[in-house]
Scaffold this motif. Structure first.
Motif, short mmCIF file in Angstrom:
data_model
loop_
_atom_site.label_atom_id
_atom_site.label_comp_id
_atom_site.label_asym_id
_atom_site.label_seq_id
_atom_site.Cartn_x
_atom_site.Cartn_y
_atom_site.Cartn_z
N VAL A 197 -7.20 5.04 8.25
CA VAL A 197 -6.83 5.05 6.83
C VAL A 197 -5.44 5.64 6.72
CG1 VAL A 197 -7.45 5.95 4.57
CG2 VAL A 197 -9.25 5.39 6.18
N TYR A 198 -4.58 4.98 5.95
CA TYR A 198 -3.25 5.53 5.72
C TYR A 198 -3.38 6.85 4.99
CZ TYR A 198 -1.40 0.97 6.95
OH TYR A 198 -1.08 -0.18 7.62
N ALA A 202 -1.83 8.17 2.55
CA ALA A 202 -1.80 8.09 1.09
C ALA A 202 -3.14 7.62 0.54
CB ALA A 202 -0.69 7.15 0.64
N ALA A 203 -3.89 6.87 1.32
CA ALA A 203 -5.17 6.34 0.85
C ALA A 203 -6.32 7.30 1.14
CB ALA A 203 -5.45 4.99 1.51
N LEU A 204 -6.07 8.36 1.89
CA LEU A 204 -7.14 9.28 2.27
C LEU A 204 -7.84 9.92 1.07
CD1 LEU A 204 -8.68 10.42 4.62
CD2 LEU A 204 -6.98 12.26 4.77
N THR A 220 -8.29 8.74 -1.86
CA THR A 220 -9.11 7.69 -2.47
C THR A 220 -10.34 7.42 -1.63
OG1 THR A 220 -7.13 6.68 -3.43
CG2 THR A 220 -9.10 5.32 -3.34
N ALA A 221 -10.18 7.37 -0.32
CA ALA A 221 -11.32 7.15 0.57
C ALA A 221 -12.32 8.28 0.47
CB ALA A 221 -10.83 6.98 2.01
#
Length: 97
Positions: free
Chosen positions: A3-4, A6-8, A10-11
């Motif tokens: 996971v990028y 920046a997306a962590l 959100t994940a």
């Protein structure tokens, strides 16, 4: 899956929300089943099964994708089918005489 950065957040948020859906859906399913066992009303049995299917469906796509490597779109399709089936069973529970 990677996971990028920046997306962590959100994940993590998605994992928390899906876990809460599983817990709350499980509690609702349990209470509907408990009510069925107490009253033996078929409508409550259908209600418990319907909520169980919806709960399972709402959690399924991510689990299939993350744990079993199933393509995300396939997981979402299976999730949607289970939610649809659950809603149909819940609707049936409203029409049992």
């Amino acid at each position: 899956m990677w996971v990028y950065a920046a997306a962590l957040p959100t994940a993590i948020g998605l994992a928390v929300v899906k876990t809460l859906v599983l817990i709350v859906g499980g509690v609702i399913t349990f209470f509907a089943y408990k009510a069925y066992r107490r009253t033996h009303q078929p409508a409550l049995r259908y209600l418990a099964v319907g909520f169980g299917l919806v709960t399972l469906g709402l959690v399924l796509a991510g689990m299939l994708y993350e744990l079993l490597g199933v393509p995300l779109m396939t997981g979402i399709l299976l999730e949607s089918l289970l939610v649809l089936l659950g809603f149909l069973v819940i609707a049936r529970s409203l029409y049992v005489t």
